[in-house]
Design a protein around this motif. Structure first.
Motif, PDB file in Angstrom:
ATOM      1  N   GLY A   1       0.792  -1.217   0.000  1.00  0.00           N
ATOM      2  CA  GLY A   1       0.000   0.000   0.000  1.00  0.00           C
ATOM      3  C   GLY A   1       0.828   1.271   0.000  1.00  0.00           C
ATOM      4  N   PHE A   2       2.007   1.225  -0.638  1.00  0.00           N
ATOM      5  CA  PHE A   2       2.803   2.446  -0.774  1.00  0.00           C
ATOM      6  C   PHE A   2       2.131   3.378  -1.777  1.00  0.00           C
ATOM      7  CE2 PHE A   2       6.166  -0.852   0.091  1.00  0.00           C
ATOM      8  CZ  PHE A   2       6.374  -0.480   1.409  1.00  0.00           C
ATOM      9  N   LEU A   3       2.281   4.678  -1.571  1.00  0.00           N
ATOM     10  CA  LEU A   3       1.632   5.654  -2.442  1.00  0.00           C
ATOM     11  C   LEU A   3       2.674   6.593  -3.033  1.00  0.00           C
ATOM     12  CD1 LEU A   3      -1.169   6.555  -3.444  1.00  0.00           C
ATOM     13  CD2 LEU A   3      -1.206   8.205  -1.563  1.00  0.00           C
ATOM     14  N   SER A   4       2.830   6.531  -4.361  1.00  0.00           N
ATOM     15  CA  SER A   4       3.775   7.411  -5.047  1.00  0.00           C
ATOM     16  C   SER A   4       3.332   8.862  -4.927  1.00  0.00           C
ATOM     17  CB  SER A   4       3.883   7.023  -6.523  1.00  0.00           C
ATOM     18  OG  SER A   4       4.484   5.746  -6.678  1.00  0.00           O
ATOM     19  N   LYS A   5       4.293   9.779  -4.853  1.00  0.00           N
ATOM     20  CA  LYS A   5       3.988  11.198  -4.674  1.00  0.00           C
ATOM     21  C   LYS A   5       3.179  11.772  -5.832  1.00  0.00           C
ATOM     22  CE  LYS A   5       7.939  12.603  -1.813  1.00  0.00           C
ATOM     23  NZ  LYS A   5       9.176  13.433  -1.775  1.00  0.00           N
ATOM     24  N   SER A   6       3.404  11.239  -7.021  1.00  0.00           N
ATOM     25  CA  SER A   6       2.730  11.796  -8.190  1.00  0.00           C
ATOM     26  C   SER A   6       1.224  11.553  -8.170  1.00  0.00           C
ATOM     27  CB  SER A   6       3.330  11.209  -9.470  1.00  0.00           C
ATOM     28  OG  SER A   6       3.198   9.801  -9.480  1.00  0.00           O
ATOM     29  N   CYS A   7       0.751  10.671  -7.294  1.00  0.00           N
ATOM     30  CA  CYS A   7      -0.685  10.410  -7.160  1.00  0.00           C
ATOM     31  C   CYS A   7      -1.207  11.238  -5.985  1.00  0.00           C
ATOM     32  CB  CYS A   7      -0.949   8.927  -6.936  1.00  0.00           C
ATOM     33  SG  CYS A   7      -0.387   7.884  -8.311  1.00  0.00           S
ATOM     34  N   GLU A   8      -1.754  12.376  -6.277  1.00  0.00           N
ATOM     35  CA  GLU A   8      -2.150  13.309  -5.228  1.00  0.00           C
ATOM     36  C   GLU A   8      -3.510  12.996  -4.622  1.00  0.00           C
ATOM     37  OE1 GLU A   8      -1.921  17.147  -6.960  1.00  0.00           O
ATOM     38  OE2 GLU A   8       0.267  17.124  -7.195  1.00  0.00           O
ATOM     39  N   GLU A   9      -4.417  12.401  -5.413  1.00  0.00           N
ATOM     40  CA  GLU A   9      -5.783  12.173  -4.949  1.00  0.00           C
ATOM     41  C   GLU A   9      -5.942  10.745  -4.422  1.00  0.00           C
ATOM     42  OE1 GLU A   9      -8.269  14.274  -4.626  1.00  0.00           O
ATOM     43  OE2 GLU A   9      -7.045  15.941  -5.350  1.00  0.00           O
ATOM     44  N   PRO A  10      -6.117  10.553  -3.129  1.00  0.00           N
ATOM     45  CA  PRO A  10      -6.355   9.199  -2.602  1.00  0.00           C
ATOM     46  C   PRO A  10      -7.740   8.711  -3.007  1.00  0.00           C
ATOM     47  CG  PRO A  10      -6.633  10.803  -0.850  1.00  0.00           C
ATOM     48  CD  PRO A  10      -6.141  11.572  -2.055  1.00  0.00           C
ATOM     49  N   TYR A  11      -7.911   7.402  -2.989  1.00  0.00           N
ATOM     50  CA  TYR A  11      -9.203   6.823  -3.340  1.00  0.00           C
ATOM     51  C   TYR A  11     -10.139   6.870  -2.141  1.00  0.00           C
ATOM     52  CZ  TYR A  11     -12.695   3.355  -4.704  1.00  0.00           C
ATOM     53  OH  TYR A  11     -13.878   2.719  -4.995  1.00  0.00           O
ATOM     54  N   ALA A  12     -11.375   7.297  -2.386  1.00  0.00           N
ATOM     55  CA  ALA A  12     -12.412   7.345  -1.342  1.00  0.00           C
ATOM     56  C   ALA A  12     -11.922   8.062  -0.094  1.00  0.00           C
ATOM     57  CB  ALA A  12     -12.886   5.935  -1.011  1.00  0.00           C
ATOM     58  N   SER A  13     -11.299   9.213  -0.311  1.00  0.00           N
ATOM     59  CA  SER A  13     -10.792  10.053   0.780  1.00  0.00           C
ATOM     60  C   SER A  13      -9.720   9.374   1.612  1.00  0.00           C
ATOM     61  CB  SER A  13     -11.956  10.492   1.694  1.00  0.00           C
ATOM     62  OG  SER A  13     -12.933  11.195   0.958  1.00  0.00           O
ATOM     63  N   GLY A  14      -9.076   8.340   1.030  1.00  0.00           N
ATOM     64  CA  GLY A  14      -7.968   7.690   1.719  1.00  0.00           C
ATOM     65  C   GLY A  14      -8.366   6.792   2.859  1.00  0.00           C
ATOM     66  N   LYS A  15      -9.625   6.311   2.880  1.00  0.00           N
ATOM     67  CA  LYS A  15     -10.085   5.460   3.984  1.00  0.00           C
ATOM     68  C   LYS A  15      -9.297   4.154   4.054  1.00  0.00           C
ATOM     69  CE  LYS A  15     -14.809   7.285   3.896  1.00  0.00           C
ATOM     70  NZ  LYS A  15     -16.243   6.968   3.666  1.00  0.00           N
ATOM     71  N   ASN A  16      -8.904   3.646   2.910  1.00  0.00           N
ATOM     72  CA  ASN A  16      -8.092   2.429   2.852  1.00  0.00           C
ATOM     73  C   ASN A  16      -6.830   2.758   2.060  1.00  0.00           C
ATOM     74  OD1 ASN A  16      -6.961  -0.128   1.808  1.00  0.00           O
ATOM     75  ND2 ASN A  16      -8.753  -1.061   2.757  1.00  0.00           N
ATOM     76  N   LYS A  17      -5.712   2.789   2.769  1.00  0.00           N
ATOM     77  CA  LYS A  17      -4.444   3.169   2.154  1.00  0.00           C
ATOM     78  C   LYS A  17      -4.086   2.261   0.987  1.00  0.00           C
ATOM     79  CE  LYS A  17       0.443   3.834   3.289  1.00  0.00           C
ATOM     80  NZ  LYS A  17       1.478   3.715   4.357  1.00  0.00           N
ATOM     81  N   TYR A  18      -4.374   0.972   1.121  1.00  0.00           N
ATOM     82  CA  TYR A  18      -4.029   0.027   0.061  1.00  0.00           C
ATOM     83  C   TYR A  18      -4.833   0.316  -1.204  1.00  0.00           C
ATOM     84  CZ  TYR A  18      -2.351  -4.274  -2.039  1.00  0.00           C
ATOM     85  OH  TYR A  18      -1.733  -5.183  -2.879  1.00  0.00           O
ATOM     86  N   LEU A  19      -6.125   0.597  -1.056  1.00  0.00           N
ATOM     87  CA  LEU A  19      -6.941   0.908  -2.226  1.00  0.00           C
ATOM     88  C   LEU A  19      -6.460   2.186  -2.897  1.00  0.00           C
ATOM     89  CD1 LEU A  19     -10.559  -0.008  -1.032  1.00  0.00           C
ATOM     90  CD2 LEU A  19      -9.027  -1.308  -2.523  1.00  0.00           C
ATOM     91  N   SER A  20      -5.959   3.131  -2.126  1.00  0.00           N
ATOM     92  CA  SER A  20      -5.382   4.344  -2.723  1.00  0.00           C
ATOM     93  C   SER A  20      -4.151   3.997  -3.545  1.00  0.00           C
ATOM     94  CB  SER A  20      -5.013   5.357  -1.628  1.00  0.00           C
ATOM     95  OG  SER A  20      -6.170   5.878  -1.009  1.00  0.00           O
ATOM     96  N   SER A  21      -3.379   3.015  -3.074  1.00  0.00           N
ATOM     97  CA  SER A  21      -2.210   2.555  -3.820  1.00  0.00           C
ATOM     98  C   SER A  21      -2.636   1.894  -5.127  1.00  0.00           C
ATOM     99  CB  SER A  21      -1.403   1.575  -2.972  1.00  0.00           C
ATOM    100  OG  SER A  21      -0.300   1.073  -3.691  1.00  0.00           O
TER     101      SER A  21
END
Length: 622
Positions: free
Chosen positions: A321-341
Motif C-alpha cells: 500500500g505504498f503511495l507514489s507522490k505523483s498520485c495526489e488524490e487518494p481513493y475514497a478520501s484515503g479510507k483504505n491506504k491500500y486501495l489508494s495505492s
C-alpha cells in the motif's frame, strides 16, 4: 514445579503456532501455505522487520504476558489433585493438535510433492517426457514487447459494485485489449518470483538441493532444465530488459532473469542513482512513479535502436500500500491506504501505456499486463472477500491494431507465456511446461482435468518442477575453490553465490553436505545474515550428520568445536571434513582458498573418531 514447566512449554508451543497462523492470516488472509514458509527465513524476516515491527512486538508482549498470567494462575491451583492437573494438561495437548493452525499445517503437509518423480508421472504427463521446446515465427514481424507485472492487481479490484471508480483507466484499457478473464493462480506462484517463473516458464517454482527457505540467489543457474519465454525470444534476436524497484537479488530473481535470456537488469540500486531526493524510497525499494519515469525513457531509447526487445516491468507499490507522490488524490478520501495505492497504479500504468501509444513507436509495440499473483496483503484481502467475482489474475494484451475482445477460456499462470507467444505469431514446438495458448482453447491443465479439478495434481506438478533443477552434482577433479573477491564458491562445475540476500558484500553462513563415498552434493543449508544464528546452531547441525562429508563457511563464533578458538569471533572461517572425524581442512579465510580433490576424497574416507566427537561436543557446550 515440573508440571508448571510442562504447562509453560506446551502453552508456548500453542501460542507460537497460533501466532504464526494468525500472522499468516494478517499477511495474506489464509493459513499456512507455500508462500508463508518460503518467506519464513531469518533473512527474509529481517527484510520486513521494519514494516511489521509493531506487530511482532505485540506478539512478543502478548506471549510473555499470557505466560506470566498462566503461571501465576497455576501457582494458585492445587496441583496435587492429579485428576485436575492431568485433565487440564490433556486438554491443552488436545487443543494444540485440533486447533486451526494444526489443521492448516496438516493440509499444507498433505499437499507437499512426492520425494521423487516416478514413472507414473510420465504416464500422467507424457507430453513432458521431452523437455525440448523451440519456437518458429510464422510471420516476418517481430514487434517490440512491453510486459508489465502489476503487483497483486487481480481482477476483483475491477468490481465496480465494491470499488466504484477504483480502476477507471485500466478498465478502459482492458476494453481496448484482448482480455483473458479466467486465468487462475498456479501452484507455487503465490508470490512474485513464483508468479514470474510460472508465467514465463510454465512450471511451479520449487527449491534446489533442499535449500531451506529457498534462498535461490545462491545458484548460478535457475531452473536450467526448462525453456522459458525469455529463452525463446532471445534466440529469435530479442534484447531482454528488466526494470523493477526492489533488490533484484531477492529470492534469486536476478539469477532467474539472467538464466533465461535477460541481459540488462535495472533494480533499486540503479534507480536510486537517478533520484533527486535520495530519501524518496520505501521499505522495499523505489516507488512506482520513479520506475515508470525511468521505463518510458528506456522504452524510447530501445525503440530508436531498431532491434526487437522485450521490456519487462515489475511494480512494487501495491506490495504494502505504498503511495507514489505523483498520485495526489487518494481513493475514497484515503479510507483504505491500500486501495489508494491500487488507484495510483491505475494512473501510473495507464499513463505509461498512453505515452507508448502516442509515440511514433506504437505501431511496433505489443503491451501485455498480468498480475504477478493474487492479492495477499491483509490490508486489502478482507475488502475483496465480498466480491462475487472469481479469484482470477488480470491478464490482457494490448496491440497497436486495436484487437479486442473477452476470452473466457480456463487458464492458469502456466498458460500465459504460450498465450503471449501465440498472439505474437510464434508456433511452439514441444510442450512448454504445463502451459497452452488460451487463444485457441482452455489451458493445458484445465483442458485435461477440469477448470478447478486440476488442483488435485498439485503434488505432481511440484515434483516435476523440482526435477528441472538438475540436482545431480558431484565433486570433480577441480576440487573446491573460493573466489573471495567475488564471493563465489566453485565446486562440481558450478558456481555458488555466497552473498546474503540484500547485502551484496555480506556472505551467508552455508553448510554443504556430501555423500562421503560418491561425493554427491546432498543438500545445502543457508543462513543469510548470520547474526540470526545461535552460537551453536551450525556445530550441532554438523554433529547430527557426523558421518557425512561437510563444507561449512561462517564466522568463527558460529562454529565452536570446528574452528580455531583463538580466532577473532567475527573472522570468516571454513571447515571441510566429516564432523565426526579428526582429519579436516579449514582455517581462517584470508583470501582465496582451494581444497584439492584428493584431499576431499581422503576426508570422505576417514573413520569416525568417538574421542573427537566428545571433544567437539564439549567445546559446543561451553
Amino acid at each position: 514445579m515440573t508440571r508448571l514447566v510442562v504447562y509453560n512449554i506446551v502453552a508456548t508451543a500453542f501460542f507460537l503456532a497460533e501466532s504464526c497462523f494468525l500472522f499468516s492470516y494478517y499477511l495474506q488472509n489464509t493459513g499456512f501455505n507455500e508462500a508463508f514458509f518460503y518467506h519464513l527465513r531469518p533473512d527474509l524476516v529481517y527484510a520486513g522487520l521494519k514494516e511489521y515491527l509493531p506487530v511482532l512486538i505485540l506478539v512478543i508482549v502478548c506471549m510473555l504476558g499470557s505466560l506470566f498470567l498462566f503461571s501465576s494462575l497455576l501457582t494458585r491451583i492445587d496441583l496435587s489433585k492429579g485428576k485436575i492437573s492431568l485433565l487440564s494438561l490433556g486438554l491443552l495437548f488436545v487443543g494444540l493438535f485440533i486447533s486451526p493452525p494444526a489443521r492448516s499445517f496438516v493440509a499444507y503437509i498433505e499437499n507437499l510433492p512426492p520425494t521423487a518423480v516416478d514413472s507414473s508421472l510420465s504416464e500422467i504427463f507424457p507430453d513432458l517426457d521431452s523437455r525440448d521446446v523451440t519456437s518458429r515465427r510464422t510471420g516476418s514481424n517481430r514487434p517490440n514487447i512491453v510486459l508489465i507485472y502489476a503487483e497483486s492487481l487481480e481482477q476483483r479490484f475491477f468490481d465496480e459494485k465494491l470499488f466504484p471508480g477504483l480502476l477507471p483507466e485500466l478498465k478502459k484499457l482492458r476494453e481496448q485489449s484482448l482480455d483473458f478473464t479466467n486465468v487462475a493462480q498456479g501452484v507455487g506462484a503465490e508470490w512474485t518470483i513464483g508468479g514470474m517463473v510460472a508465467s514465463q516458464c510454465g512450471y511451479p517454482l520449487t527449491s534446489s538441493f533442499d535449500v531451506k527457505g529457498n534462498d535461490l540467489s545462491l545458484f548460478d543457474e535457475f531452473l536450467p532444465g526448462t525453456t522459458c519465454l525469455g529463452d525463446l525470444l532471445k534466440k529469435d534476436g530479442y534484447h531482454l530488459v528488466f526494470i523493477g524497484g526492489s533488490d533484484s537479488h531477492f529470492a534469486g530473481k536476478e539469477v532467474f532473469l539472467r538464466s533465461h535470456g535477460y541481459s540488462e537488469i535495472i533494480d533499486r540500486y540503479v534507480l536510486e542513482k537517478t533520484l533527486a531526493d535520495k530519501n524518496y524510497v520505501n521499505g522495499w525499494g523505489i516507488f512506482d512513479d520513479t520506475v515508470f519515469d525511468y521505463a518510458i525513457r528506456k522504452f524510447f531509447k530501445l525503440s530508436k535502436e531498431n532491434s526487437p526487445f522485450l521490456l519487462t516491468l515489475l511494480t512494487l507499490d501495491n506490495h504494502n500500500g505504498f503511495l507514489s507522490k505523483s498520485c495526489e488524490e487518494p481513493y475514497a478520501s484515503g479510507k483504505n491506504k491500500y486501495l489508494s495505492s491500487v488507484h495510483c497504479s491505475d494512473q501510473l500504468i495507464a499513463g505509461f501505456v498512453e505515452q507508448i501509444r502516442r509515440s511514433p513507436y506504437s505501431d511496433k509495440t505489443v503491451i501485455a499486463l498480468v498480475s504477478d499473483h493474487l492479492a495477499i496483503s491483509k490490508k486489502v484481502k478482507d475488502v475483496l472477500e465480498p466480491s462475487q467475482m472469481k479469484k482470477r489474475l488480470t491478464f490482457f494484451i494490448n496491440s497497436p491494431d486495436g484487437k479486442s475482445g473477452v476470452i473466457e477460456n480456463a487458464g492458469i499462470h502456466y498458460d500465459i507465456a504460450p498465450t503471449l507467444l501465440d498472439f505474437l505469431g510464434y508456433e511452439v514446438q514441444g510442450q512448454m511446461g504445463f502451459g497452452a495458448p488460451l487463444t485457441t482453447g482452455d489451458g493445458f491443465l484445465p483442458s485435461r482435468f477440469g477448470e478447478d479439478k486440476w488442483r488435485s495434481q498439485a503434488p505432481n506438478l511440484v515434483a516435476i518442477g523440482k526435477d528441472l533443477w538438475k540436482n545431480d552434482l558431484f565433486l570433480t577433479r577441480a576440487g573446491i575453490s573460493l573466489d573471495s573477491q567475488n564471493l563465489f564458491l566453485s565446486l562440481g562445475g558450478r558456481n555458488f553465490d555466497l552473498r546474503s540476500w540484500g547485502a551484496s558484500d555480506v556472505p551467508a553462513s552455508l553448510v554443504y553436505f556430501f555423500d562421503p563415498t560418491s561425493l554427491k552434493l546432498l543438500n545445502i543449508n543457508a543462513y543469510a545474515f548470520d547474526e540470526g544464528l545461535q552460537k551453536s546452531t551450525l556445530s550441532k547441525e554438523l554433529l547430527k550428520e557426523k558421518d557425512k562429508l561437510a563444507l561449512v563457511i561462517s564466522r568463527a563464533k558460529n562454529l565452536p568445536g570446528f574452528s580455531d578458538p583463538t580466532a577473532n569471533p567475527n573472522q570468516w572461517v571454513y571447515f571441510c571434513g566429516k564432523p565426526g572425524s579428526a582429519p579436516f581442512s579449514g582455517g581462517v579465510i584470508t583470501g582465496d582458498f582451494h581444497i584439492p580433490f584428493d584431499t576431499i576424497k581422503e576426508l570422505g574416507a576417514s573413520d569416525l573418531d568417538n574421542e573427537m566427537i566428545r571433544l567437539r561436543q564439549n567445546l559446543i557446550n561451553r
